[in-house]
Design an enzyme around this catalytic site. Structure first.
Site, PDB file in Angstrom:
ATOM      1  N   ARG A   1      -3.815  21.254 -14.456  1.00  0.00           N
ATOM      2  CA  ARG A   1      -2.747  20.328 -14.858  1.00  0.00           C
ATOM      3  C   ARG A   1      -2.959  19.747 -16.256  1.00  0.00           C
ATOM      4  NH1 ARG A   1       0.542  15.772 -11.322  1.00  0.00           N
ATOM      5  NH2 ARG A   1       1.804  15.080 -13.082  1.00  0.00           N
TER       6      ARG A   1
ATOM      7  N   HIS B   1      -0.927  15.840 -26.470  1.00  0.00           N
ATOM      8  CA  HIS B   1      -0.977  14.439 -26.059  1.00  0.00           C
ATOM      9  C   HIS B   1      -2.214  13.699 -26.562  1.00  0.00           C
ATOM     10  CE1 HIS B   1       2.315  15.756 -23.575  1.00  0.00           C
ATOM     11  NE2 HIS B   1       2.430  14.598 -22.969  1.00  0.00           N
TER      12      HIS B   1
ATOM     13  N   GLU C   1      -4.865  16.824 -11.264  1.00  0.00           N
ATOM     14  CA  GLU C   1      -5.474  17.173 -12.556  1.00  0.00           C
ATOM     15  C   GLU C   1      -6.986  17.330 -12.477  1.00  0.00           C
ATOM     16  OE1 GLU C   1      -3.454  15.500 -16.006  1.00  0.00           O
ATOM     17  OE2 GLU C   1      -5.329  15.607 -17.109  1.00  0.00           O
TER      18      GLU C   1
ATOM     19  N   HIS D   1       7.130   8.332 -27.543  1.00  0.00           N
ATOM     20  CA  HIS D   1       6.129   9.207 -26.919  1.00  0.00           C
ATOM     21  C   HIS D   1       6.363  10.669 -27.315  1.00  0.00           C
ATOM     22  CE1 HIS D   1       3.392  10.831 -23.925  1.00  0.00           C
ATOM     23  NE2 HIS D   1       4.364  11.597 -23.475  1.00  0.00           N
TER      24      HIS D   1
ATOM     25  N   ARG E   1       0.821  -1.236   0.000  1.00  0.00           N
ATOM     26  CA  ARG E   1       0.000   0.000   0.000  1.00  0.00           C
ATOM     27  C   ARG E   1       0.847   1.274   0.000  1.00  0.00           C
ATOM     28  NH1 ARG E   1      -3.270  -2.812   4.006  1.00  0.00           N
ATOM     29  NH2 ARG E   1      -4.896  -3.930   2.891  1.00  0.00           N
TER      30      ARG E   1
ATOM     31  N   LYS F   1       6.623  23.082 -14.624  1.00  0.00           N
ATOM     32  CA  LYS F   1       5.829  21.920 -14.186  1.00  0.00           C
ATOM     33  C   LYS F   1       5.537  22.006 -12.692  1.00  0.00           C
ATOM     34  CE  LYS F   1       4.771  17.161 -14.659  1.00  0.00           C
ATOM     35  NZ  LYS F   1       4.893  15.909 -15.367  1.00  0.00           N
TER      36      LYS F   1
ATOM     37  N   GLU G   1       8.753  17.618 -25.182  1.00  0.00           N
ATOM     38  CA  GLU G   1       8.109  17.992 -23.911  1.00  0.00           C
ATOM     39  C   GLU G   1       8.651  19.338 -23.410  1.00  0.00           C
ATOM     40  OE1 GLU G   1       5.521  16.417 -22.819  1.00  0.00           O
ATOM     41  OE2 GLU G   1       5.737  14.234 -22.944  1.00  0.00           O
TER      42      GLU G   1
ATOM     43  N   ASN H   1      -0.886  18.387 -20.986  1.00  0.00           N
ATOM     44  CA  ASN H   1      -1.166  17.383 -22.015  1.00  0.00           C
ATOM     45  C   ASN H   1      -1.317  18.003 -23.398  1.00  0.00           C
ATOM     46  OD1 ASN H   1      -1.165  14.900 -20.608  1.00  0.00           O
ATOM     47  ND2 ASN H   1      -3.039  15.558 -19.586  1.00  0.00           N
TER      48      ASN H   1
ATOM     49  N   HIS I   1      -1.173  10.489 -28.179  1.00  0.00           N
ATOM     50  CA  HIS I   1      -1.500   9.166 -27.619  1.00  0.00           C
ATOM     51  C   HIS I   1      -2.226   8.298 -28.651  1.00  0.00           C
ATOM     52  CE1 HIS I   1      -1.274  10.389 -23.054  1.00  0.00           C
ATOM     53  NE2 HIS I   1      -0.094  10.265 -23.613  1.00  0.00           N
TER      54      HIS I   1
ATOM     55  N   LYS J   1       2.758  11.352 -11.523  1.00  0.00           N
ATOM     56  CA  LYS J   1       1.898  10.471 -12.324  1.00  0.00           C
ATOM     57  C   LYS J   1       2.645   9.169 -12.574  1.00  0.00           C
ATOM     58  CE  LYS J   1      -1.138  13.537 -14.924  1.00  0.00           C
ATOM     59  NZ  LYS J   1      -1.502  14.033 -16.271  1.00  0.00           N
TER      60      LYS J   1
HETATM   61  P1  NAD Z   1      12.023   5.403 -22.332  1.00  0.00           P
HETATM   62  O1  NAD Z   1      11.876   5.268 -20.886  1.00  0.00           O
HETATM   63  O2  NAD Z   1      11.526   4.291 -23.187  1.00  0.00           O
HETATM   64  O3  NAD Z   1      13.553   5.705 -22.667  1.00  0.00           O
HETATM   65  C1  NAD Z   1      13.920   5.874 -24.003  1.00  0.00           C
HETATM   66  C2  NAD Z   1      15.084   4.954 -24.407  1.00  0.00           C
HETATM   67  O4  NAD Z   1      16.300   5.522 -23.969  1.00  0.00           O
HETATM   68  C3  NAD Z   1      15.034   3.574 -23.819  1.00  0.00           C
HETATM   69  O5  NAD Z   1      15.485   2.640 -24.755  1.00  0.00           O
HETATM   70  C4  NAD Z   1      15.991   3.682 -22.653  1.00  0.00           C
HETATM   71  O6  NAD Z   1      16.522   2.435 -22.254  1.00  0.00           O
HETATM   72  C5  NAD Z   1      17.046   4.567 -23.225  1.00  0.00           C
HETATM   73  N1  NAD Z   1      17.831   5.330 -22.277  1.00  0.00           N
HETATM   74  C6  NAD Z   1      17.390   5.921 -21.150  1.00  0.00           C
HETATM   75  N2  NAD Z   1      18.366   6.658 -20.605  1.00  0.00           N
HETATM   76  C7  NAD Z   1      19.444   6.520 -21.387  1.00  0.00           C
HETATM   77  C8  NAD Z   1      20.751   7.056 -21.338  1.00  0.00           C
HETATM   78  N3  NAD Z   1      21.113   7.947 -20.419  1.00  0.00           N
HETATM   79  N4  NAD Z   1      21.627   6.678 -22.291  1.00  0.00           N
HETATM   80  C9  NAD Z   1      21.251   5.834 -23.267  1.00  0.00           C
HETATM   81  N5  NAD Z   1      20.012   5.310 -23.376  1.00  0.00           N
HETATM   82  C10 NAD Z   1      19.124   5.663 -22.445  1.00  0.00           C
HETATM   83  O7  NAD Z   1      11.262   6.710 -22.877  1.00  0.00           O
HETATM   84  P2  NAD Z   1      11.109   8.183 -22.291  1.00  0.00           P
HETATM   85  O8  NAD Z   1      11.000   9.038 -23.484  1.00  0.00           O
HETATM   86  O9  NAD Z   1      12.106   8.486 -21.273  1.00  0.00           O
HETATM   87  O10 NAD Z   1       9.715   8.133 -21.547  1.00  0.00           O
HETATM   88  C11 NAD Z   1       8.515   7.897 -22.244  1.00  0.00           C
HETATM   89  C12 NAD Z   1       7.493   7.385 -21.269  1.00  0.00           C
HETATM   90  O11 NAD Z   1       7.250   8.391 -20.286  1.00  0.00           O
HETATM   91  C13 NAD Z   1       6.164   7.071 -21.901  1.00  0.00           C
HETATM   92  O12 NAD Z   1       5.710   5.839 -21.428  1.00  0.00           O
HETATM   93  C14 NAD Z   1       5.258   8.185 -21.438  1.00  0.00           C
HETATM   94  O13 NAD Z   1       3.926   7.814 -21.340  1.00  0.00           O
HETATM   95  C15 NAD Z   1       5.844   8.506 -20.095  1.00  0.00           C
HETATM   96  N6  NAD Z   1       5.553   9.859 -19.610  1.00  0.00           N
HETATM   97  C16 NAD Z   1       5.081   9.989 -18.357  1.00  0.00           C
HETATM   98  C17 NAD Z   1       4.832  11.239 -17.835  1.00  0.00           C
HETATM   99  C18 NAD Z   1       4.387  11.390 -16.411  1.00  0.00           C
HETATM  100  O14 NAD Z   1       4.017  12.516 -16.017  1.00  0.00           O
HETATM  101  N7  NAD Z   1       4.446  10.352 -15.602  1.00  0.00           N
HETATM  102  C19 NAD Z   1       5.077  12.374 -18.624  1.00  0.00           C
HETATM  103  C20 NAD Z   1       5.572  12.203 -19.906  1.00  0.00           C
HETATM  104  C21 NAD Z   1       5.820  10.932 -20.401  1.00  0.00           C
HETATM  105  N1  GLY Z   2       2.908  14.886 -18.352  1.00  0.00           N
HETATM  106  C1  GLY Z   2       1.654  15.424 -17.951  1.00  0.00           C
HETATM  107  C2  GLY Z   2       1.520  15.589 -16.490  1.00  0.00           C
HETATM  108  O1  GLY Z   2       2.412  15.306 -15.736  1.00  0.00           O
HETATM  109  O2  GLY Z   2       0.490  15.999 -16.048  1.00  0.00           O
END
Ligand code: NAD
Ligand code: GLY
Length: 371
Positions: A248, A255, A244, A272, A128, A234, A192, A252, A259, A150
């Protein structure tokens, strides 16, 4: 909102009463024990990473954590958006239980947004809720996904459909790790960053126009500024609307279309950030058709997105009714209300709003923007 003024090291505070925490930004942070000295001590820490990032950075992080925790464990997940799912999440719970990890165990998310979102969700639900720390290693994760709490996994029908709001104890943005990031991933992160201009700060947008080449060349001072300003914006938004209920949603921007592209093509086909980049262009066209911005603004945004190495034309998701397929996918969106799609639009440069739009208008935009 707080930040210090040194160009290469900064701290931005997320202000959420008892859930407040710092984002530390700078060089040589990841492998320094000092970085983690404010965290609670515990018998066990679990570093969650993936097959790409763990070989690069897990050893130095685990070394830095040794003095703080009785044992420091590593779990290496498969890499990629296609693994942001139940079976991969289960691997985290398996590791925690197999190692007898108690509710004081601290999880460390070492990776991009995929690792961060999954580790955060695991931390929100194991016993939890256990504490966790974000150590984002992509540009995208440093400016967005690691901040704000998130957490989620994908469902085949929709992005990030299963998750929780759960804040980390700390976010550590080490600029040095970005040097190993592939160019395509750097561009995804820029999407972003660009987002924060039209929704909140056109002076930052102008700074990006002038400094994009330095960012593409991974110049540390430029990266530090872009990451800090993104995190400040942010933090300002999340501090007012953690869950949100209103404001917030502006984070997006791009997005809803993005998406749809990600899930429509199959997770991992477009990154993404690529979906967000193209989605912002589509959302800007929609804003223009709603009479909120002029074509010159749409052109300016399109130019910057394109210069950042991101697609500005959407993919075809159906050979028979492409716009209809986009609309179908966009209805499965967390902002939809009673099946009505709600878009983040630009209500004058530097200001965003959330609006519904007639399907006919959205179809026009999709037809214009897809190739
Ligand atoms: P990712 O986590 O897939 O990383 C991208 C690639 O880069 C992967 O292959 C990873 O292994 C590699 N990598 C990471 N760090 C590295 C480094 N320093 N050197 C070499 N390779 C490296 O993708 P991302 O773009 O980081 O994240 C996308 C995800 O984030 C999506 O799932 C999206 O929905 C999510 N997201 C979440 C929020 C939130 O608020 N929680 C906001 C935006 C995006
Ligand atoms: N990436 C959108 C949010 O954090 O709300």
């Amino acid at each position: 909102m707080q930040a210090n003024s040194s160009p290469m090291s900064a701290q931005v505070q997320i202000e959420l009463a008892e859930r407040s925490y710092p984002i530390v930004i700078g060089s040589k942070l990841l492998g320094a024990a000092l970085t983690y000295q404010q965290l609670p001590k515990a018998a066990c820490a679990l570093v969650v990473s993936n097959t790409t990032v763990a070989p690069l950075y897990a050893a130095q992080l685990m070394q830095a954590l040794q003095s703080h925790y009785g044992q420091v464990l590593l779990l290496t997940l498969p890499d990629g958006e296609a693994h942001k799912d139940w079976p991969t999440l289960q691997l985290i719970f398996d590791a925690l239980l197999e190692n007898g990890c108690d509710r004081k165990t601290v999880l460390f998310a070492l990776g991009g947004g995929v690792v961060g979102d999954m580790t955060g969700f695991a931390a929100a639900s194991y016993m939890r809720g256990v504490p966790f720390v974000q150590i984002p290693t992509t540009l995208l994760a440093q400016v967005d996904s690691s901040v704000g709490g998130k957490t989620a996994i994908n469902h085949p029908q929709g992005k990030n459909m299963i998750g929780a709001f759960y804040q980390p104890l700390q976010v550590v943005c080490d600029l040095d790790v970005l040097q190993t990031l592939p160019d395509r991933e750097l561009s995804a992160g820029l999407a972003e960053i660009i987002k924060y201009g039209p929704i909140a700060d056109m002076a930052f947008f102008a700074w990006l126009e002038s400094n994009l080449d330095a960012l593409l060349a991974k110049e540390p001072a430029a990266l530090a500024h872009a990451i800090r300003r993104s995190c400040e914006i942010k933090a300002w938004v999340v501090g007012q609307d953690e869950r949100e209920s209103g404001l917030r949603a502006i984070l997006n921007f791009g997005h809803t279309f993005g998406h749809a592209i990600e899930s429509g093509l199959g997770y991992g086909e477009w990154l993404h950030g690529e979906g967000v980049g193209c989605g912002m262009v589509m959302a800007a066209h929609l804003s223009q058709r709603l009479g909120l911005v002029d074509l010159a603004f749409v052109e300016r945004l399109t130019q910057l997105v394109s210069r950042a190495g991101l697609p500005v034309k959407g993919p075809m998701l159906s050979a028979t009714d492409n716009a209809g397929r986009y609309l179908e996918l966009m209805r499965i969106d967390k902002k939809s209300e009673a099946g009505e799609i709600r878009f983040v639009v630009i209500d004058g440069p530097g200001q965003a709003a959330v609006r519904a739009a007639p399907d006919a208008l959205v179809r026009e935009v999709i037809d214009l923007c897809c190739a």
